[in-house]
Design a protein around this motif. Structure first.
Motif, PDB file in Angstrom:
ATOM      1  N   TYR B  45       0.838  -1.213   0.000  1.00 53.35           N
ATOM      2  CA  TYR B  45       0.000   0.000   0.000  1.00 53.35           C
ATOM      3  C   TYR B  45       0.868   1.256   0.000  1.00 53.35           C
ATOM      4  N   ASN B 100     -13.536  -6.221  11.490  1.00 54.12           N
ATOM      5  CA  ASN B 100     -13.372  -6.335  10.035  1.00 54.12           C
ATOM      6  C   ASN B 100     -12.668  -7.674   9.767  1.00 54.12           C
ATOM      7  N   LYS B 246      -9.924   3.039   6.864  1.00 56.72           N
ATOM      8  CA  LYS B 246     -10.891   2.502   5.881  1.00 56.72           C
ATOM      9  C   LYS B 246     -10.196   2.224   4.542  1.00 56.72           C
ATOM     10  N   LYS B 247      -9.363   3.186   4.124  1.00 54.56           N
ATOM     11  CA  LYS B 247      -8.668   3.002   2.837  1.00 54.56           C
ATOM     12  C   LYS B 247      -7.799   1.735   2.881  1.00 54.56           C
ATOM     13  N   ASP B 250     -10.038  -1.442   3.092  1.00 55.83           N
ATOM     14  CA  ASP B 250     -10.634  -1.639   1.762  1.00 55.83           C
ATOM     15  C   ASP B 250      -9.604  -2.245   0.802  1.00 55.83           C
ATOM     16  N   TYR B 251      -8.363  -1.788   0.953  1.00 60.02           N
ATOM     17  CA  TYR B 251      -7.290  -2.313   0.088  1.00 60.02           C
ATOM     18  C   TYR B 251      -7.067  -3.811   0.370  1.00 60.02           C
ATOM     19  N   LEU B 253      -9.175  -5.888   1.491  1.00 54.89           N
ATOM     20  CA  LEU B 253     -10.341  -6.662   1.036  1.00 54.89           C
ATOM     21  C   LEU B 253     -10.482  -6.650  -0.491  1.00 54.89           C
ATOM     22  N   SER B 254      -9.707  -5.823  -1.167  1.00 52.11           N
ATOM     23  CA  SER B 254      -9.769  -5.768  -2.635  1.00 52.11           C
ATOM     24  C   SER B 254      -9.099  -7.022  -3.211  1.00 52.11           C
TER      25      SER B 254
END
Lengths: 375, 270
Positions: B45, B100, B246-247, B250-251, B253-254
């Protein structure tokens, strides 16, 4: 002799748990107190105000215990050190078929108000402890646990009712009963309430009264069996948003004095009046805001208002406390390990003829813990 | 006087500034099982977001959850679900522990590669770890004492193993309690009679995973829950993740993030 017995108990406890995983914890409070009354210095001392050695053996996944021996500077003791047994209980998880519950047996916490999770954010005691509503621990048996999904906690318990100081000969003849519920309505919003029914009915409350005629001849002998009934209630609310926490508590103690005439079993005379002195009610209001400036510094204030008898004017007092905690070290779970507490406390009596008292206290608290035979 | 006021304001500013000056920083701590996922994802990331500074450390699941509760980290990694006690304490203190799920995992039962034993049942594992079975010959193996290797009690892996295998029984006092998956793997590889357990991501040629109840820990058996010692891996935040947290989640989970999960030896959630 008493200390020797306690030390013997400690050694016995260590020997017993030698094969069990055990958490060893010690905490010490070194305090400097500078107190004044009406402008005169009444106290200027440094002392170990409290220290304790705690052993928490884990016998199995479902059974664990706590043994706590408190010690403190004590002028009354020959060697200057006082000791008391504060906790000695076993927790049995899953004994009661309710999820996340435990059965506790022994010298255990009194689940009343905020006393059972009071972590001495201020040097002052919990309000229920300070104003003598309940003792922080007592011999008893109780079930406590969590509401589903962590929405709160509950406890029901039966106690001796005498606190940790008394057992044996001085024991109250009646058991005391307690119920406590705390609900976390949403993150940061807590409401709670406790009720304790307490009675005192000891041998030393039995009185024998001899009624005499005008000439001094005994005409009747009546044995009065005194009882004191206490209803203790606590309502609390706590708000926690970001660095700010505010805890408010209202305490109420109703005391009924009853005197039973053993000849007829009545508590009242022919005119319907109680044989005994009048009932009384004590109330305490306590509000405590806390502000966590950062991981090192907390600021704390507290306001207590105590009315020992609501029927009597000007017998109460109010206390204002301002304080700061400076955390020098924390453990891996962010729990305090070494910190300094500074409190300034001022108590103002309602009565004009009584003097104001104030105290400055600075306290160094240090805590260490280790697991032995960790599994 | 002016100087004194300036000095006081400066001190207040110095004390208060760290509370707000977080910028493009993200702090993560907790489970050593989740650690490789968090580290690899953070590295990838940051490569694509050079402005981000992500700090990742271990400590164990308990530490991860406690750190979120204390507000010391943005994300707390845990290889177990938060306990009711932790959820309640968090709620009381204004923290909403939000779970999460970022990966699936199986706890592999591992032995030294020289050990011929290929399968163990949950009952046999319970007997081994409670000390009732102490020699491999009782399990069809060589006449060799069993060396028990386990994880420290603050580890989420221990909690899950305790719940799914020991099921309330007490572990034998003689077990070696090690602080990380790596330490367990190394000890097993160096000790012929040893048995231990590690997250799937820590399997290598130096240790041998046995089947449990004749089921091998694979992506499929973990996803369909037929492998008996499987679990989900979590990243806890205070409330639903926001901002940088969150970013980053989300990454993970992508598809790209889940590829990293698989590369680290774990099982994706999709």
């Amino acid at each position: 002799m008493r200390k020797l017995i306690l030390i013997f108990l400690l050694v016995a406890a260590i020997s017993t748990i030698a094969n069990a995983e055990t958490k060893l914890k010690m905490e010490l409070w070194n305090r400097w107190t500078y107190a004044m009354e009406d402008g005169d210095v009444t106290e200027n001392e440094m002392a170990l105000k409290r220290g304790y050695l705690r052993l928490e053996p884990v016998f199995s996944g479902n059974i664990k215990g706590r043994f706590n021996l408190d010690f403190f500077s004590d002028d009354g003791a020959l060697d200057g050190v006082g000791m008391k047994l504060k906790y000695a209980y076993l927790d049995f998880s899953n004994f009661v078929p309710i999820k996340d519950s435990k059965l506790t047996v022994g010298l255990m916490k009194t689940y009343f108000g905020t006393i059972y999770d009071w972590s001495y954010q201020t040097i002052a005691k919990d309000p229920a402890d300070k104003y003598k509503f309940v003792s922080s621990t007592d011999y008893g048996l109780g079930v406590s646990g969590y509401l589903p999904n962590g929405y709160g906690t509950y406890a029901v318990a039966a106690y001796n009712g005498e606190g940790y100081k008394k057992t044996g000969g001085d024991l109250n003849l009646d058991m005391n009963y307690l119920a406590n519920l705390r609900v976390y309505v949403m993150p940061g919003v807590t409401f709670g309430g406790s009720y304790m029914k307490k009675t005192k009915n000891t041998d030393d409350l039995i009185e024998k009264e001899v009624f005499l005629d005008n000439e001094g001849t005994a005409i009747d002998t009546v044995i009065f069996n005194d009882r004191e009934e206490y209803s203790l209630m606590s309502g609390m609310a706590k708000l926690a948003f970001g660095p700010l926490k505010i805890t408010g508590q209202y305490l109420l103690k109703d005391i009924s004095y009853l005197q039973e005439n053993e000849n007829d079993g009545n508590y009242f005379d022919e005119d319907g009046d109680s044989y005994k002195e009048e009932d009384c009610t004590q109330t305490v209001v306590s509000i405590m805001p806390q502000f966590k400036l950062n991981n090192k510094i907390d600021f704390i204030a507290r306001y207590d208002m105590n009315d020992p008898n609501t029927d009597v004017d000007d017998d109460g007092d109010s206390t204002i406390l301002l304080g700061m905690n400076y955390h020098i070290l924390r453990d891996s779970k962010n729990k305090p390990k070494l910190f300094v507490q500074a409190n300034y406390e001022m108590t103002t009596p309602e009565a004009d003829d009584e003097d104001e008292e104030s105290a400055l206290m600075v306290q160094l608290r240090w805590i260490f813990s280790e697991k032995i035979n960790a599994k | 006087m002016k100087l004194r006021i300036i000095a006081i304001l400066t001190i207040i500013a110095l004390l208060v500034t760290p509370m707000f000056a977080r910028g493009d920083r993200l702090t993560i701590a907790g489970s050593t099982t989740v650690l490789p996922i968090a580290q690899a994802a953070a590295e990838a990331y940051m490569n694509s977001h050079p402005e981000m500074n992500i700090s990742v450390r271990g400590g164990g699941s308990s530490v991860g959850i406690a750190s979120v509760m204390a507000g010391n980290v943005d994300i707390g990694d845990a290889s177990r679900k938060a306990k009711t006690k932790e959820i309640a304490t968090a709620r009381e203190n204004g923290i909403d522990l939000y779970c999460n799920i970022v990966a699936n995992d199986g706890i592999a039962i591992v032995v030294n590669p020289s050990n011929p034993v290929k399968n163990l049942t949950i009952d046999q594992l319970q007997s081994i770890y409670t000390g009732n079975v102490q020699n491999w010959k009782e399990l069809g193996g060589p006449n060799k004492p069993i060396v028990l290797v386990s994880r420290d009690v603050s580890s989420g892996t221990f909690e899950v193993f305790n719940k799914l295998v020991l099921q309330g029984s007490t572990q034998d006092a003689g077990a070696l309690m090690l602080a990380s998956n790596n330490a367990v793997a190394t000890t097993i590889s160096n000790t012929p009679g040893a048995i231990g357990y590690v997250g799937l991501g820590y399997l290598s040629d130096n240790i041998k995973a046995v089947t449990v109840n004749n089921v091998k820990a694979t992506k499929q058996t973990i996803q369909d829950k037929s492998y008996p010692i499987s679990r989900t891996l979590h990243m806890y935040t205070n409330g639903a993740p926001k901002g940088n947290a969150k970013k980053f989640i989300d990454y993970i989970l992508s598809p790209e993030g889940q590829k990293i999960v698989e590369e680290q030896g774990f099982v994706s959630v999709r």
